[in-house]
Design a protein around this motif. Structure first.
Motif, PDB file in Angstrom:
ATOM      1  N   ILE A 136      -8.189   3.950  -5.394  1.00 38.47           N
ATOM      2  CA  ILE A 136      -7.178   2.892  -5.364  1.00 38.47           C
ATOM      3  C   ILE A 136      -7.166   2.240  -3.989  1.00 38.47           C
ATOM      4  O   ILE A 136      -7.064   1.020  -3.868  1.00 38.47           O
ATOM      5  N   ASP A 137      -7.269   3.052  -2.933  1.00 37.36           N
ATOM      6  CA  ASP A 137      -7.355   2.504  -1.580  1.00 37.36           C
ATOM      7  C   ASP A 137      -8.574   1.601  -1.421  1.00 37.36           C
ATOM      8  O   ASP A 137      -8.485   0.529  -0.817  1.00 37.36           O
ATOM      9  N   LEU A 138      -9.696   2.017  -1.956  1.00 38.68           N
ATOM     10  CA  LEU A 138     -10.921   1.234  -1.860  1.00 38.68           C
ATOM     11  C   LEU A 138     -10.753  -0.135  -2.521  1.00 38.68           C
ATOM     12  O   LEU A 138     -11.072  -1.170  -1.916  1.00 38.68           O
ATOM     13  N   ILE A 139     -10.247  -0.152  -3.727  1.00 45.60           N
ATOM     14  CA  ILE A 139     -10.052  -1.416  -4.440  1.00 45.60           C
ATOM     15  C   ILE A 139      -9.006  -2.276  -3.742  1.00 45.60           C
ATOM     16  O   ILE A 139      -9.203  -3.478  -3.539  1.00 45.60           O
ATOM     17  N   PHE A 140      -7.883  -1.665  -3.354  1.00 52.76           N
ATOM     18  CA  PHE A 140      -6.793  -2.416  -2.734  1.00 52.76           C
ATOM     19  C   PHE A 140      -7.238  -3.076  -1.435  1.00 52.76           C
ATOM     20  O   PHE A 140      -7.002  -4.264  -1.215  1.00 52.76           O
ATOM     21  N   PHE A 141      -7.879  -2.310  -0.565  1.00 47.32           N
ATOM     22  CA  PHE A 141      -8.265  -2.877   0.723  1.00 47.32           C
ATOM     23  C   PHE A 141      -9.430  -3.857   0.606  1.00 47.32           C
ATOM     24  O   PHE A 141      -9.560  -4.766   1.423  1.00 47.32           O
ATOM     25  N   ALA A 142     -10.264  -3.705  -0.404  1.00 50.17           N
ATOM     26  CA  ALA A 142     -11.312  -4.707  -0.645  1.00 50.17           C
ATOM     27  C   ALA A 142     -10.685  -6.033  -1.060  1.00 50.17           C
ATOM     28  O   ALA A 142     -11.040  -7.097  -0.540  1.00 50.17           O
TER      29      ALA A 142
ATOM     30  N   HIS B 236       0.822  -1.208   0.000  1.00 49.29           N
ATOM     31  CA  HIS B 236       0.000   0.000   0.000  1.00 49.29           C
ATOM     32  C   HIS B 236       0.857   1.261   0.000  1.00 49.29           C
ATOM     33  O   HIS B 236       0.479   2.273  -0.593  1.00 49.29           O
ATOM     34  N   ASP B 237       2.003   1.216   0.644  1.00 50.62           N
ATOM     35  CA  ASP B 237       2.896   2.382   0.668  1.00 50.62           C
ATOM     36  C   ASP B 237       3.420   2.724  -0.720  1.00 50.62           C
ATOM     37  O   ASP B 237       3.812   3.867  -0.970  1.00 50.62           O
ATOM     38  N   ARG B 238       3.447   1.768  -1.626  1.00 54.33           N
ATOM     39  CA  ARG B 238       3.981   1.980  -2.965  1.00 54.33           C
ATOM     40  C   ARG B 238       2.913   2.410  -3.975  1.00 54.33           C
ATOM     41  O   ARG B 238       3.249   2.745  -5.109  1.00 54.33           O
ATOM     42  N   LEU B 239       1.658   2.394  -3.589  1.00 50.41           N
ATOM     43  CA  LEU B 239       0.576   2.758  -4.500  1.00 50.41           C
ATOM     44  C   LEU B 239       0.373   4.269  -4.524  1.00 50.41           C
ATOM     45  O   LEU B 239       0.678   4.966  -3.555  1.00 50.41           O
ATOM     46  N   PRO B 240      -0.186   4.780  -5.623  1.00 49.25           N
ATOM     47  CA  PRO B 240      -0.509   6.216  -5.671  1.00 49.25           C
ATOM     48  C   PRO B 240      -1.565   6.575  -4.632  1.00 49.25           C
ATOM     49  O   PRO B 240      -2.369   5.738  -4.213  1.00 49.25           O
TER      50      PRO B 240
END
Length: 71
Positions: A38-44, A29-33
Protein backbone atom coordinates in the motif's frame (compact mmCIF):
# COMPACT_ATOMS: atom_id res chain seq x y z
CA UNK A 1 1.91 41.12 -17.26
CA UNK A 2 5.64 40.79 -17.85
CA UNK A 3 7.06 37.28 -18.05
CA UNK A 4 9.24 37.83 -15.01
CA UNK A 5 6.24 38.70 -12.83
CA UNK A 6 4.29 35.67 -14.13
CA UNK A 7 7.19 33.39 -13.26
CA UNK A 8 7.44 34.86 -9.77
CA UNK A 9 3.71 34.35 -9.16
CA UNK A 10 3.95 30.81 -10.52
CA UNK A 11 6.91 30.10 -8.22
CA UNK A 12 4.89 31.18 -5.20
CA UNK A 13 1.97 29.09 -6.43
CA UNK A 14 4.12 25.99 -6.86
CA UNK A 15 5.65 26.35 -3.40
CA UNK A 16 2.23 26.85 -1.80
CA UNK A 17 0.70 23.94 -3.70
CA UNK A 18 3.57 21.59 -2.83
CA UNK A 19 3.30 22.48 0.86
CA UNK A 20 -0.41 21.64 0.73
CA UNK A 21 0.25 18.46 -1.30
CA UNK A 22 2.86 17.15 1.14
CA UNK A 23 0.63 17.94 4.12
CA UNK A 24 -2.27 16.11 2.46
CA UNK A 25 -0.14 13.11 1.52
CA UNK A 26 1.25 12.71 5.03
CA UNK A 27 -2.21 13.11 6.58
CA UNK A 28 -3.75 10.60 4.19
CA UNK A 29 -0.88 8.14 4.64
CA UNK A 30 -1.48 8.08 8.40
CA UNK A 31 -5.00 6.78 7.76
CA UNK A 32 -3.96 3.90 5.48
CA UNK A 33 -3.33 0.34 6.66
CA UNK A 34 0.26 -0.56 7.45
CA UNK A 35 1.35 -2.69 4.49
CA UNK A 36 4.42 -2.26 2.31
CA UNK A 37 2.51 -2.70 -0.97
CA UNK A 38 0.00 0.00 0.00
CA UNK A 39 2.90 2.34 0.79
CA UNK A 40 4.47 1.55 -2.58
CA UNK A 41 1.31 2.33 -4.53
CA UNK A 42 0.43 5.39 -2.44
CA UNK A 43 3.83 7.05 -2.69
CA UNK A 44 4.12 6.26 -6.40
CA UNK A 45 0.79 7.99 -7.06
CA UNK A 46 1.53 10.87 -4.66
CA UNK A 47 5.03 11.31 -6.08
CA UNK A 48 3.87 11.51 -9.68
CA UNK A 49 0.46 13.07 -9.13
CA UNK A 50 1.64 16.47 -7.89
CA UNK A 51 2.77 17.55 -11.35
CA UNK A 52 -0.55 17.12 -13.14
CA UNK A 53 -2.42 19.95 -11.35
CA UNK A 54 0.54 22.30 -11.87
CA UNK A 55 0.67 21.98 -15.66
CA UNK A 56 -1.79 24.86 -16.35
CA UNK A 57 0.08 27.16 -13.95
CA UNK A 58 3.44 26.41 -15.55
CA UNK A 59 2.03 26.89 -19.07
CA UNK A 60 0.61 30.25 -18.00
CA UNK A 61 3.97 31.28 -16.53
CA UNK A 62 5.87 30.45 -19.72
CA UNK A 63 3.32 31.92 -22.13
CA UNK A 64 4.61 34.54 -24.56
CA UNK A 65 3.54 38.11 -23.77
CA UNK A 66 0.44 39.36 -25.56
CA UNK A 67 0.89 41.92 -28.32
CA UNK A 68 -1.70 44.14 -26.59
CA UNK A 69 0.56 44.70 -23.58
CA UNK A 70 3.49 45.96 -25.68
CA UNK A 71 1.70 49.14 -26.80
Amino acid sequence: MPPRARRFIATLGVIGFLAFWVWGAVTLHDRLPDAWWIDLIFFAVAGIGWGVPLIPLLRWAERAPDDRTKA
